[in-house]
Scaffold this motif. Structure first.
Motif, PDB file in Angstrom:
ATOM      1  N   ALA A   1       0.831  -1.208   0.000  1.00  0.00           N
ATOM      2  CA  ALA A   1       0.000   0.000   0.000  1.00  0.00           C
ATOM      3  C   ALA A   1       0.860   1.250   0.000  1.00  0.00           C
ATOM      4  N   PHE A   2       0.334   2.290  -0.610  1.00  0.00           N
ATOM      5  CA  PHE A   2       0.957   3.615  -0.581  1.00  0.00           C
ATOM      6  C   PHE A   2      -0.144   4.642  -0.363  1.00  0.00           C
ATOM      7  N   GLN A   3       0.117   5.577   0.541  1.00  0.00           N
ATOM      8  CA  GLN A   3      -0.862   6.620   0.808  1.00  0.00           C
ATOM      9  C   GLN A   3      -0.189   7.986   0.853  1.00  0.00           C
ATOM     10  N   ASP A   4      -0.929   8.984   0.426  1.00  0.00           N
ATOM     11  CA  ASP A   4      -0.442  10.358   0.383  1.00  0.00           C
ATOM     12  C   ASP A   4      -1.515  11.238   1.019  1.00  0.00           C
ATOM     13  N   TRP A   5      -1.149  11.941   2.097  1.00  0.00           N
ATOM     14  CA  TRP A   5      -2.103  12.765   2.841  1.00  0.00           C
ATOM     15  C   TRP A   5      -1.590  14.193   2.933  1.00  0.00           C
ATOM     16  N   LYS A   6      -2.443  15.142   2.572  1.00  0.00           N
ATOM     17  CA  LYS A   6      -2.098  16.562   2.646  1.00  0.00           C
ATOM     18  C   LYS A   6      -3.145  17.286   3.483  1.00  0.00           C
ATOM     19  N   TYR A   7      -2.654  18.183   4.319  1.00  0.00           N
ATOM     20  CA  TYR A   7      -3.555  18.945   5.178  1.00  0.00           C
ATOM     21  C   TYR A   7      -3.018  20.361   5.328  1.00  0.00           C
ATOM     22  N   ASN A   8      -3.909  21.327   5.322  1.00  0.00           N
ATOM     23  CA  ASN A   8      -3.515  22.709   5.530  1.00  0.00           C
ATOM     24  C   ASN A   8      -4.597  23.404   6.347  1.00  0.00           C
ATOM     25  N   PHE A   9      -4.194  24.391   7.127  1.00  0.00           N
ATOM     26  CA  PHE A   9      -5.176  25.072   7.967  1.00  0.00           C
ATOM     27  C   PHE A   9      -4.756  26.514   8.206  1.00  0.00           C
ATOM     28  N   GLN A  10      -5.733  27.305   8.617  1.00  0.00           N
ATOM     29  CA  GLN A  10      -5.503  28.651   9.139  1.00  0.00           C
ATOM     30  C   GLN A  10      -6.596  28.918  10.152  1.00  0.00           C
ATOM     31  N   ASN A  11      -6.246  29.533  11.284  1.00  0.00           N
ATOM     32  CA  ASN A  11      -7.283  29.931  12.226  1.00  0.00           C
ATOM     33  C   ASN A  11      -6.875  31.197  12.973  1.00  0.00           C
ATOM     34  N   ASP A  12      -7.828  31.710  13.730  1.00  0.00           N
ATOM     35  CA  ASP A  12      -7.657  32.958  14.470  1.00  0.00           C
ATOM     36  C   ASP A  12      -7.011  32.629  15.808  1.00  0.00           C
ATOM     37  N   PHE A  13      -5.758  33.045  15.983  1.00  0.00           N
ATOM     38  CA  PHE A  13      -5.023  32.675  17.189  1.00  0.00           C
ATOM     39  C   PHE A  13      -5.550  33.402  18.421  1.00  0.00           C
TER      40      PHE A  13
END
Length: 801
Positions: free
Chosen positions: A329-341
């Motif tokens: 198996a091969f998996q590729d996961w991408k995640y990005n975020f922005q929030n109000d600190f």
């Protein structure tokens, strides 16, 4: 509530005792009627759930549909030992079994509860929080499972199995709409392509407008939009070889994320970083803090994007004496975020820059994980007394992350890389004696190398702060360990089995990859003057020893299933994360700790009854006592008063106790460290139970189905350090549905949270950014409200063909 559950358990045991003696005469008839059998792979082979000496809650595809388990968090309805801490960012969510979970979001820390999808372990636990469409079954394995499933299963495993292509053509289309604006659609088609070759295609779409109103912009937050596809090809390459190829892709986005204010506590005025120019209260127009508060005011709306792609191949070869199985198996996961600190709509930057820069504080950053896995195992066939599983597992994972906060206050700007290469060899033997006694023993050898690289990109960063390119901020660690498990089970009568087991669990070294990273977190030695350094090399491994006793039984002509499990697990050097305040103005900085020792013990009861062909009752309960038996040098929670650190040496001088109210003449003393020994683990309810009933009845020419269920849990504290302001009181939620099936058309009307019980899925203290100015005792408590914490109704229509 406790008494009711004990009565149910007592009545079931009595019924078992009366029925077991007469069971043999009707055994063959009983097996073919009443409750359905569920096949699980809890021991890497297909077995009847009731014959496996493992504590496992299994849900069939029908149960998943009936209980409307569409998201990972919905599993808490069916598994009383399972809780989930949810936040605005899925990487910060935590899956908790028997009180044990992952209380850290460093990319160097693997989850304590492994999530496996079609034999493929996910790298980051956040990948599990996705739509769950077209599933064959879900298995929740409780307690350490490291012998067969690897080191990142020190608290348990959630095993998800999707449906295979069938031998004939079938398909379905379904749509769900709800009163809170939620819309879902699913489609599936399975078709044979040739003799022995089949293809199954699944797709889903989900759109939810959100449940928090941002009064600053007028838009809703905590929305969600996601879609995905999965293709599964199964081919019989001759009489003894089967190949299954699976490819999947999904993407989820949020245009805005937010928590809401539950409570403001203290005598001072909450101000952003204590600035007199930034009082919070005048900015809260239209907001009434409380458990039902769904309004917020933020000027940085927040956003997330979660994208997963995977491909896997499973080859099964029937050798006659055994099956040889290979899973690549091969998996590729991408995640990005922005929030109000700063969690406000105040012009924070203007106050700190004299108007040179305007706006609020934000934090953001992308994650990216890639993982290649290969497992090869030999599983004995036939029905001989000796059975075995022998295999090897290889994993090569790489995760990168960047983090940016600021731009001019509480500044952070760093990038990091973490790699992990693992080789495991495992074996388990089961031998059944003529007395129907089965003795099992398993062992696993695990070798792992982890590596880290960290660059602090803030201008002026020193070598001790990991300035870019500093070789002291690159490092690696190699570790090897042997874990094991043994069990003995005894069949008392047909479909009645008792067992006992002991297992050794392990979770390897971990780098504390968060803001504040320094060379000491790699090499364990202070460099230069050592001023301000926190850390003593990679965090030490976490080990556990688990003991379990269980009864699994079916009786009353196969119409009652009663399982009772007792457990005790001791953990050493448990890995968990807490926050300290650093800098001027102070900002929260997360630090990974080795909690000295933990202990979780308790019992679990599962009762399934089918008193008639039209009625089925499901009930379960879990009593869990999960405590930190030794954590003598824990940080103090935000604003904790009293003093136990003597200021000159690492010696405790007593518990951190409450102090009198602060005055000008006698200000409060902040507790820097405390003794948490004997305290409960976060989000670990002492008692959790559920009960539900499903009734089928004629409805003209159609078949009607009514389902009602109730889940209840006791109070929890969401803070590892015991902040008394982050306690969620006990609560219960009732759900109901009514369906009708007209041939190939099925309609279901449902209501969730019938009595509109408000509860938080996580609570946090904003003291780090919103402490008082004149005194140090003002706390703003934020809550994350999941969709299910509010009542909504809906209807689902499905057409099969």
């Amino acid at each position: 509530m406790h008494k009711k559950t004990m009565l149910i358990a007592g009545a079931s045991i009595l019924a078992f005792a009366q029925a077991a003696q007469a069971q043999e005469a009707t055994a063959e008839e009983a097996v073919n009627s009443g409750l359905e059998d569920i096949v699980v792979t809890a021991q890497k082979r297909e077995q009847n759930m009731q014959s496996v000496p493992v504590a496992v809650t299994a849900l069939s595809g029908e149960a998943i549909a009936n209980q409307r388990i569409a998201d990972f968090s919905d599993l808490t309805r069916a598994a009383p030992s399972l809780t989930i801490t949810q936040t605005t960012s899925s990487p910060n969510n935590s899956i908790i079994l028997r009180g044990i979970g992952t209380f850290a979001f460093s990319i160097g820390v693997e989850p304590s509860v492994a999530v496996i999808i079609d034999d493929m372990p996910v790298v980051q636990q956040a990948q599990a929080f996705d739509n769950m469409a077209d599933l064959s079954r879900i298995e929740v394995l409780k307690g350490p499972q490291g012998t067969l499933f690897g080191k990142n299963s020190s608290a348990g495993v959630v095993n998800i199995v999707t449906k295979d292509p069938g031998s004939s053509f079938e398909g379905s289309i379904g749509a769900t709409v709800a009163t809170d604006g939620d819309v879902r659609a699913e489609a599936m088609v399975s078709t044979p392509l040739a003799d022995g070759v089949g293809l199954r295609l699944t797709g889903f779409y989900h759109d939810y407008p959100g449940n928090v109103r941002n009064l600053t912009s007028g838009r809703k937050l905590n929305d969600q939009s996601n879609y995905g596809v999965r293709a599964k090809l199964r081919a019989e390459l001759g009489s003894a070889v089967t190949l299954t190829l699976t490819g999947a892709y999904s993407k989820a986005t949020q245009d805005g994320t937010a928590t809401t204010i539950r409570e403001i506590r203290g005598t001072g005025t909450p101000r952003v970083f204590g600035s007199p120019a930034l009082p919070l209260l005048p900015s809260l127009t239209g907001i009434t803090p409380g458990a039902g508060n769904t309004n917020a005011r933020v000027d940085a709306f927040g956003a997330t994007e979660n994208e997963t792609a995977s491909i896997a191949g499973k080859l099964s070869v029937d050798l006659g004496f055994a099956d040889l199985i290979s899973v690549t198996a091969f998996q590729d996961w991408k995640y990005n975020f922005q929030n109000d600190f700063d969690n406000t709509d105040l012009n924070v930057l203007s106050a700190f820059t004299g108007g040179a820069v305007n706006g609020g504080l934000t934090q953001s950053g992308p994650y990216h994980s890639k993982n290649f896995t290969q497992e090869l195992r030999l599983v004995s066939g036939g029905s001989s007394a000796l059975k075995y599983v022998v295999g090897g597992f290889y994993s090569n994972a790489r995760t990168t992350r960047a983090f940016l906060r600021g731009p001019v206050v509480a500044v952070a700007n760093w990038s990091a890389r973490n790699t992990s290469e693992t080789l495991g060899l495992f074996a388990q033997l089961d031998y059944t004696l003529p007395t129907n006694t089965t003795i099992s023993g398993g062992v696993r050898y695990n070798h792992e190398k982890i590596a880290v690289a960290f660059d602090n990109n803030v201008a002026g960063a020193t070598a001790n702060q990991c300035a870019p390119g500093n070789p002291l901020c690159r490092g690696s660690n190699t570790d090897e360990v042997v874990t094991w498990k043994g069990s003995i089970s005894q069949e008392l009568a047909q479909q009645v089995m008792v067992y006992g087991s002991v297992a050794r669990g392990y979770k390897g070294f971990a780098y504390d990859i968060t803001s504040g990273f320094n060379p000491a977190r790699i090499n364990g030695a202070l460099n230069g003057t050592g001023a301000g350094l926190i850390g003593v090399g990679p965090v030490k491994p976490e080990t556990s020893t688990s003991y379990e006793l269980g009864l699994k039984s079916r009786f009353a002509d196969n119409r009652i299933q009663f399982n009772l499990i007792g457990f005790l697990t001791n953990y050493n050097n448990f890995q968990a994360q807490s926050a300290i305040l650093v800098g001027t103005p102070p900002a929260p900085q997360f630090v990974l700790n080795n909690v000295g020792k933990l202990r979780t013990k308790g019992f679990e009861v599962e009762l399934v009854a089918k008193p008639s062909d039209w009625l089925k009752i499901d009930a379960g309960a879990a009593y869990t006592d999960a405590v930190m038996t030794s954590f003598p040098q824990a940080q103090g929670y935000p604003g904790q008063t009293g003093q136990i650190w003597n200021g000159t040496a690492s010696v405790l001088v007593g518990p951190c106790v409450s102090a009198a109210a602060a005055t000008a003449a006698a200000p409060r003393t902040t507790c820097a460290f405390q003794d948490r020994s004997g305290a409960r683990l976060p989000n670990s309810p002492r008692f959790k139970w559920n009960i539900g009933a499903t009734a089928d009845f004629p409805l003209g020419d159609a078949t009607g189905t009514a389902i009602i269920s109730y889940q209840h849990q006791s109070a929890v504290n969401f803070d590892l350090l015991g902040n008394p302001l982050t306690v969620q009181k006990g609560y219960g939620v009732m759900n109901a549905s009514l369906g009708a099936e007209f041939g190939s058309v099925k309609l279901v009307a449902f209501v969730n949270n019938l009595f509109n019980k408000r509860y938080a899925s996580s609570l946090s203290d904003g003291f780090g950014t919103l402490g008082g100015s004149a005194s140090n005792d003002t706390h703003v408590i934020y809550q994350f409200l999941s969709r299910d914490s509010q009542r909504y109704a809906g209807i689902k229509a499905t057409v099969s063909f």
